[in-house]
Scaffold this motif. Structure first.
Motif, PDB file in Angstrom:
ATOM      1  N   UNK A 204       0.927  -1.229   0.045  1.00 42.60           N
ATOM      2  CA  UNK A 204      -0.058   0.029  -0.003  1.00 42.60           C
ATOM      3  C   UNK A 204       1.012   1.323   0.212  1.00 42.60           C
ATOM      4  N   UNK A 205       1.825   1.179   0.693  1.00 43.33           N
ATOM      5  CA  UNK A 205       2.667   2.309   0.727  1.00 43.33           C
ATOM      6  C   UNK A 205       3.395   2.605  -0.389  1.00 43.33           C
ATOM      7  N   UNK A 206       3.817   1.252  -1.230  1.00 39.34           N
ATOM      8  CA  UNK A 206       4.757   1.624  -2.554  1.00 39.34           C
ATOM      9  C   UNK A 206       3.529   2.225  -3.393  1.00 39.34           C
ATOM     10  N   UNK A 207       2.329   1.786  -3.390  1.00 41.37           N
ATOM     11  CA  UNK A 207       1.366   2.272  -4.365  1.00 41.37           C
ATOM     12  C   UNK A 207       1.239   3.800  -4.252  1.00 41.37           C
ATOM     13  N   UNK A 208       1.165   4.027  -2.934  1.00 44.56           N
ATOM     14  CA  UNK A 208       0.993   5.518  -2.540  1.00 44.56           C
ATOM     15  C   UNK A 208       1.895   6.346  -3.012  1.00 44.56           C
TER      16      UNK A 208
END
Length: 240
Positions: free
Chosen positions: A78-82
């Motif tokens: 999720x952090x990488x997508x964000x």
């Protein structure tokens, strides 16, 4: 060195996820979104809880290590997508949660006093309330309880907030009396055809049981899970 023998670090893991999401990465990982990953997070959280149960039974932490890693994978994904969307990074996530832990533990990192777990929770709630002031994403006390929670857990939280913010909740004795009335009404349906009235009675029973669990500080999800496991073992004993 064989890749299976290498000792990976947290930084290595972040790079692995970046590679999987990169131009030459994994076709499945590259197309995932915050929305598409929601079922994965729910499943991995449940599997982590299962690994804790397995550890309690066996004393072997191997499965728990794996499942904690799977939950971490979801967080980092999720952090990488964000990060790709220009919203925030994993570093931002770590920074925010670290600040929160320091801020909400003034009895450890400051000068406040909290000598009991109960006092810690009181401070935690007061600090949390102050943090949410003037936040445009904060909803009303009842609406802020996520509908994604399991219904039994959400019921207890809603009943607690009603008691705190709106009107006095049922006492233990009032809940037991109301529960008995609902059970008596349920008995009357024994010879009757099904209709929506039966659903209403059963929902009343569940709400009253949820409120009793709230008052007695019992995790209804956990005790129901344990009871189901008892039933399974009754009919299918574990292999020796």
């Amino acid at each position: 060195m064989d890749k299976q023998d290498k000792k990976y670090t947290y930084e290595d893991f972040l790079e692995i996820i970046k590679t999987l999401r990169g131009e030459n990465g994994c076709p499945w990982d590259r197309v995932q979104t915050h929305e598409s990953l929601k079922p994965c997070m729910m499943e991995e959280a449940a599997e982590l809880l299962a690994s804790i149960r397995i550890f309690d039974r066996t004393g072997n932490p191997e499965n728990m290590i794996e499942e904690l890693g799977d939950v971490l994978l979801q967080v980092v994904m999720h952090a990488e997508i964000a990060s790709e969307e220009g919203l925030f990074t994993m570093e931002d996530v770590v920074n925010v949660v670290s600040r929160k832990m320091v801020r909400r533990h003034p009895h450890v990192f400051g000068t406040a006093k909290a000598d009991t777990p109960e006092a810690v929770l009181v401070n935690w709630e007061e600090i949390k309330k102050e943090e949410k002031k003037d936040k445009d994403w904060v909803e009303s006390p009842l609406r802020e309880i996520p509908p994604e929670l399991p219904s039994l857990t959400r019921a207890a939280k809603v009943l607690k907030k009603i008691d705190k913010f709106y009107e006095p909740g049922y006492t233990y004795e009032q809940n037991v009396d109301a529960l008995q009335e609902a059970v008596d009404a349920l008995k009357a349906y024994d010879a009757c055809p099904y209709d929506k009235g039966l659903e209403k009675i059963m929902s009343d029973i569940l709400v009253r049981l949820s409120d009793i669990a709230r008052i007695k500080k019992i995790s209804q999800e956990q005790i129901l899970t344990d009871r189901i496991e008892d039933l399974i073992e009754q009919y299918e004993p574990p292999l020796s």
